[in-house]
Write an enzyme that holds these catalytic residues in place. Structure first.
Site, PDB file in Angstrom:
ATOM      1  CG  LEU A 103     -14.586  15.733  12.628  1.00  0.00           C
ATOM      2  CD1 LEU A 103     -14.696  17.526  12.797  1.00  0.00           C
ATOM      3  CD2 LEU A 103     -15.413  14.998  13.517  1.00  0.00           C
ATOM      4  N   PRO A 111     -14.621  21.798   5.546  1.00  0.00           N
ATOM      5  CG  PRO A 111     -13.811  23.313   7.193  1.00  0.00           C
ATOM      6  CD  PRO A 111     -15.092  23.154   6.330  1.00  0.00           C
ATOM      7  CD  GLU A 112     -17.515  19.305   7.739  1.00  0.00           C
ATOM      8  OE1 GLU A 112     -18.693  19.783   8.064  1.00  0.00           O
ATOM      9  OE2 GLU A 112     -17.028  19.774   6.924  1.00  0.00           O
ATOM     10  CB  VAL A 113     -11.914  15.466   4.979  1.00  0.00           C
ATOM     11  CG1 VAL A 113     -13.286  14.682   4.486  1.00  0.00           C
ATOM     12  CG2 VAL A 113     -11.577  16.624   4.164  1.00  0.00           C
ATOM     13  NE  ARG A 165      -9.197  21.663  11.205  1.00  0.00           N
ATOM     14  CZ  ARG A 165      -8.130  22.040  10.500  1.00  0.00           C
ATOM     15  NH1 ARG A 165      -6.938  21.378  10.621  1.00  0.00           N
ATOM     16  NH2 ARG A 165      -7.950  23.144  10.084  1.00  0.00           N
TER      17      ARG A 165
END
Length: 264
Positions: A146, A140-142, A144
């Site tokens: 990231l 799920p980085e994108v 945030r």
């Protein structure tokens, strides 16, 4: 005395390495990354170990980056020293991923629960993976601000570009059944059978010659044609941490508010 961050036990022919921060969902703190690095180095040199099983204590395999350490970084003014700290954090994790991926002994991820972000990265750098039905895996980085740069080449090898794009661009989590169908993991087994099945796989792997297994792994690495070096992957992961977008995304995450770019 506090509990060790990583448990190491030998169950011939396997070394079992257990992430041991169940109260923090086995989040990847600097200390845990260092302890994991030491444990895999120990397994590499341990003549009694033919393969390595990586699992987590409690009901979660690994929830990704340590949120407490991440929150601290938001309060540090941007400076060369702060930028260097972000780079060093990324390099430590990238080096751990590379250590596991290039280990001359086969590795198995026994995924006992959710494996998210860096936790899913740990799964992808292992040679084999099995998970309980309740497990969820994803990046799920994108969401945030990231970028999951370190795991991209490993993920692409397992699932192909279409599924990798879905996981990396949407940030959605995938259930264990779908993860098995796409090749992200090898099998789904009931929780009560997880470690028994992992040990059975280790016994099967130990039927192979140690040198033959190591050479096979080395050749697989060469044939994979990974485009980025460890340092380049670390820099690609660290760079977004320094942007305003990422700062806004992380602050919204901790405040449990929508990100500035989220649709109304």
């Amino acid at each position: 005395m506090s509990d060790p961050l990583v448990l190491y036990s030998v169950q011939p022919p396997a070394a079992v390495i257990t992430l041991n921060r169940p109260d923090r969902r086995n989040a990847l703190s600097r200390g845990l990354i260092a302890a994991l690095t030491e444990a895999f180095q120990r397994a590499r040199e341990d003549e009694a170990t033919r393969c390595v099983i990586l699992t987590g204590a409690g009901s979660v395999f690994c929830a990704g980056m340590d949120l407490a350490e991440l929150a601290e970084s938001l309060n540090v003014p941007v400076s060369p020293a702060a930028e260097n700290a972000v780079w060093e954090d990324a390099l430590r994790l990238a080096t751990l991923f590379d250590l596991i991926y290039t280990l001359p002994k086969p590795t198995i991820a026994a995924v006992n629960g959710a494996a998210v972000a860096g936790g899913a990265g740990l799964v992808t750098v292992c040679d084999l993976a099995l998970a309980v039905p309740e497990a969820r895996l994803g990046y799920p980085e994108v969401r945030r601000g990231l970028v999951a740069a370190m795991v991209m080449p490993h993920l692409l090898r397992h699932v192909g570009e279409r599924t990798a794009r879905y996981l990396l661009l949407t940030g959605e989590l995938m259930d264990a059944t779908e993860a098995s169908r796409t090749g992200l993991i090898n099998a789904v087994v009931p929780a009560a059978q997880l470690m028994d099945q992992a040990l059975n796989w280790c016994r099967s792997l130990a039927e192979g010659g140690p040198s033959a297994l190591a050479h096979t792994k080395a050749l697989l690495q060469r044939f994979s044609r990974q485009a980025l070096s460890v340092e380049e992957a670390a820099r690609a992961s660290a760079a977004p941490r320094l942007t305003d977008e990422c700062q806004q995304g992380l602050r919204a995450f901790f405040a449990k508010e929508p990100t500035p770019w989220a649709p109304p």
